[in-house]
Design a protein around this motif. Sequence first.
Motif, PDB file in Angstrom:
ATOM      1  N   TRP A   6       0.836  -1.197   0.000  1.00  0.00           N
ATOM      2  CA  TRP A   6       0.000   0.000   0.000  1.00  0.00           C
ATOM      3  C   TRP A   6       0.876   1.253   0.000  1.00  0.00           C
ATOM      4  O   TRP A   6       0.628   2.204  -0.743  1.00  0.00           O
ATOM      5  CB  TRP A   6      -0.909  -0.017   1.231  1.00  0.00           C
ATOM      6  CG  TRP A   6      -1.761   1.212   1.370  1.00  0.00           C
ATOM      7  CD1 TRP A   6      -2.928   1.475   0.714  1.00  0.00           C
ATOM      8  CD2 TRP A   6      -1.492   2.342   2.199  1.00  0.00           C
ATOM      9  NE1 TRP A   6      -3.405   2.697   1.089  1.00  0.00           N
ATOM     10  CE2 TRP A   6      -2.543   3.260   2.000  1.00  0.00           C
ATOM     11  CE3 TRP A   6      -0.479   2.665   3.083  1.00  0.00           C
ATOM     12  CZ2 TRP A   6      -2.601   4.473   2.666  1.00  0.00           C
ATOM     13  CZ3 TRP A   6      -0.533   3.872   3.739  1.00  0.00           C
ATOM     14  CH2 TRP A   6      -1.582   4.762   3.531  1.00  0.00           C
ATOM     15  N   LEU A   7       1.922   1.262   0.825  1.00  0.00           N
ATOM     16  CA  LEU A   7       2.833   2.392   0.887  1.00  0.00           C
ATOM     17  C   LEU A   7       3.569   2.580  -0.442  1.00  0.00           C
ATOM     18  O   LEU A   7       3.721   3.710  -0.913  1.00  0.00           O
ATOM     19  CB  LEU A   7       3.842   2.202   2.014  1.00  0.00           C
ATOM     20  CG  LEU A   7       4.856   3.337   2.227  1.00  0.00           C
ATOM     21  CD1 LEU A   7       4.138   4.646   2.545  1.00  0.00           C
ATOM     22  CD2 LEU A   7       5.810   2.968   3.337  1.00  0.00           C
ATOM     23  N   LEU A   8       3.991   1.485  -1.063  1.00  0.00           N
ATOM     24  CA  LEU A   8       4.649   1.563  -2.372  1.00  0.00           C
ATOM     25  C   LEU A   8       3.730   2.203  -3.402  1.00  0.00           C
ATOM     26  O   LEU A   8       4.164   3.035  -4.206  1.00  0.00           O
ATOM     27  CB  LEU A   8       5.040   0.164  -2.854  1.00  0.00           C
ATOM     28  CG  LEU A   8       6.454  -0.275  -2.610  1.00  0.00           C
ATOM     29  CD1 LEU A   8       6.641  -1.714  -3.067  1.00  0.00           C
ATOM     30  CD2 LEU A   8       7.446   0.626  -3.282  1.00  0.00           C
ATOM     31  N   GLN A   9       2.458   1.813  -3.411  1.00  0.00           N
ATOM     32  CA  GLN A   9       1.518   2.381  -4.363  1.00  0.00           C
ATOM     33  C   GLN A   9       1.309   3.874  -4.113  1.00  0.00           C
ATOM     34  O   GLN A   9       1.254   4.660  -5.051  1.00  0.00           O
ATOM     35  CB  GLN A   9       0.183   1.652  -4.300  1.00  0.00           C
ATOM     36  CG  GLN A   9       0.246   0.274  -4.916  1.00  0.00           C
ATOM     37  CD  GLN A   9      -1.075  -0.450  -4.833  1.00  0.00           C
ATOM     38  OE1 GLN A   9      -1.861  -0.243  -3.912  1.00  0.00           O
ATOM     39  NE2 GLN A   9      -1.311  -1.329  -5.784  1.00  0.00           N
ATOM     40  N   LYS A  10       1.200   4.278  -2.868  1.00  0.00           N
ATOM     41  CA  LYS A  10       1.029   5.699  -2.544  1.00  0.00           C
ATOM     42  C   LYS A  10       2.247   6.511  -2.991  1.00  0.00           C
ATOM     43  O   LYS A  10       2.114   7.602  -3.538  1.00  0.00           O
ATOM     44  CB  LYS A  10       0.784   5.907  -1.042  1.00  0.00           C
ATOM     45  CG  LYS A  10      -0.535   5.380  -0.578  1.00  0.00           C
ATOM     46  CD  LYS A  10      -1.660   6.115  -1.268  1.00  0.00           C
ATOM     47  CE  LYS A  10      -2.995   5.587  -0.827  1.00  0.00           C
ATOM     48  NZ  LYS A  10      -4.091   6.141  -1.601  1.00  0.00           N
ATOM     49  N   LEU A  11       3.444   5.970  -2.759  1.00  0.00           N
ATOM     50  CA  LEU A  11       4.667   6.645  -3.210  1.00  0.00           C
ATOM     51  C   LEU A  11       4.723   6.718  -4.730  1.00  0.00           C
ATOM     52  O   LEU A  11       5.130   7.734  -5.302  1.00  0.00           O
ATOM     53  CB  LEU A  11       5.901   5.923  -2.676  1.00  0.00           C
ATOM     54  CG  LEU A  11       6.233   6.147  -1.216  1.00  0.00           C
ATOM     55  CD1 LEU A  11       7.353   5.211  -0.776  1.00  0.00           C
ATOM     56  CD2 LEU A  11       6.624   7.593  -0.970  1.00  0.00           C
ATOM     57  N   ALA A  12       4.325   5.657  -5.393  1.00  0.00           N
ATOM     58  CA  ALA A  12       4.370   5.617  -6.857  1.00  0.00           C
ATOM     59  C   ALA A  12       3.475   6.685  -7.471  1.00  0.00           C
ATOM     60  O   ALA A  12       3.848   7.319  -8.463  1.00  0.00           O
ATOM     61  CB  ALA A  12       3.967   4.234  -7.358  1.00  0.00           C
ATOM     62  N   TYR A  13       2.296   6.911  -6.902  1.00  0.00           N
ATOM     63  CA  TYR A  13       1.372   7.902  -7.447  1.00  0.00           C
ATOM     64  C   TYR A  13       1.799   9.333  -7.144  1.00  0.00           C
ATOM     65  O   TYR A  13       1.306  10.273  -7.755  1.00  0.00           O
ATOM     66  CB  TYR A  13      -0.046   7.655  -6.944  1.00  0.00           C
ATOM     67  CG  TYR A  13      -0.664   6.423  -7.538  1.00  0.00           C
ATOM     68  CD1 TYR A  13      -0.742   6.243  -8.913  1.00  0.00           C
ATOM     69  CD2 TYR A  13      -1.154   5.418  -6.727  1.00  0.00           C
ATOM     70  CE1 TYR A  13      -1.298   5.107  -9.459  1.00  0.00           C
ATOM     71  CE2 TYR A  13      -1.714   4.274  -7.258  1.00  0.00           C
ATOM     72  CZ  TYR A  13      -1.779   4.126  -8.634  1.00  0.00           C
ATOM     73  OH  TYR A  13      -2.328   2.984  -9.167  1.00  0.00           O
TER      74      TYR A  13
END
Length: 81
Positions: A6-13
């Motif tokens: 979830w954190l990776l996805q938030k950083l990616a966006y």
Amino acid sequence: MASSIWLLQKLAYSFRPTVEIFQVERGVEFSMVYMEDVLGKSSFPWSTVPIVGFTVVPGFKVGGTVIQSQVYLMSQKCNDL
């Protein structure tokens, strides 16, 4: 593990250009463009086709740049395909 993804996805966006995350499924034929073998065995006998056993680290696309997914490879005999 789910909170890390979830954190990776938030950083990616949050990046511009956006970062795309991809994961390779089991049984997919190995591609040197999108995947890296974690064991470093890039040579298989001619009678086998390297396929993905499982994904260790997902891959990323940042603009036009591909950061390879790290996968564990298995071999499948060509006549079994």
